[in-house]
Every structure is written in structure tokens, then in C-alpha cells.
Motif scaffolding. Structure first.
Motif, mmCIF file in Angstrom:
data_model
loop_
_atom_site.group_PDB
_atom_site.id
_atom_site.type_symbol
_atom_site.label_atom_id
_atom_site.label_comp_id
_atom_site.label_asym_id
_atom_site.label_seq_id
_atom_site.Cartn_x
_atom_site.Cartn_y
_atom_site.Cartn_z
ATOM 1 N N ASP A 53 -20.749 -38.340 -0.242
ATOM 2 C CA ASP A 53 -19.310 -37.768 -0.815
ATOM 3 C C ASP A 53 -18.859 -39.089 -1.817
ATOM 4 O O ASP A 53 -17.886 -40.114 -1.315
ATOM 5 N N ASP A 55 -16.704 -39.367 -4.014
ATOM 6 C CA ASP A 55 -15.350 -39.664 -4.388
ATOM 7 C C ASP A 55 -14.586 -39.931 -3.247
ATOM 8 O O ASP A 55 -13.254 -40.076 -3.151
ATOM 9 N N GLU A 59 -15.008 -34.346 1.909
ATOM 10 C CA GLU A 59 -15.808 -33.030 1.847
ATOM 11 C C GLU A 59 -16.854 -33.246 0.564
ATOM 12 O O GLU A 59 -16.361 -33.890 -0.366
ATOM 13 N N GLU A 64 -21.578 -33.320 -5.785
ATOM 14 C CA GLU A 64 -21.998 -34.199 -4.991
ATOM 15 C C GLU A 64 -23.191 -33.935 -4.575
ATOM 16 O O GLU A 64 -24.032 -34.749 -4.119
#
Ligand SMILES: [Ca+2]
Ligand SMILES: [Ca+2]
Length: 75
Positions: A53, A55, A59, A64
């Protein structure tokens, strides 16, 4: 017609990655939660999920997940 295809392209991209990775977006919200990811990859723990993840949104999205596969974080 073209507009609707554009709008759906993101969904298809996610589905393509999901099919490849055998991860299922169970709740259909367009991203993969820790639970959805570990259903396909039981070895993923909190630390690895944080790496995937990128960023930090909590989620994992299609980009990603794809990056994680390409980087060998998950296979
Ligand atoms: Ca989801
Ligand atoms: Ca994310």
C-alpha cells in the motif's frame, strides 16, 4: 459509447490484475483491503501490506498490486 468505455476502463484494469493475481475484490469497492488480499495471499502480514500500500491509503489498488507483483513482493 466511447465515454462509457472510458468510465469502465478502470474497472476492467482492476479485474485484469485481479484475475492475474487471483485476488477477489469481494465487496466490489474497486480496491483490495487487507482481508481481500490475504484471502488470496495468506502469507501477507501487516508489514508487507504496508509495503504494498504505497500511498498508505489502507487499501491496495490495481496499480499498487501490479507493482507489488512486478517487484516480487507477492507472487
Ligand atoms: Ca474491496
Ligand atoms: Ca493504496
Amino acid at each position: 459509447m466511447k465515454l462509457s468505455r472510458l468510465a469502465l476502463s478502470g474497472v476492467f484494469a482492476l479485474a485484469a490484475v485481479a484475475a492475474h493475481a487471483q485476488v477477489s475484490d469481494t465487496d466490489g469497492n474497486g480496491t483490495f483491503s487487507f482481508e481481500e488480499l490475504t484471502a488470496a495471499y495468506p502469507d501477507i502480514d501487516d508489514a508487507l501490506f504496508s509495503q504494498i500500500d504505497v500511498d498508505g491509503s489502507g487499501e491496495v489498488d490495481a496499480d499498487e498490486l501490479q507493482a507489488a507483483i512486478e517487484n516480487g513482493l507477492i507472487a
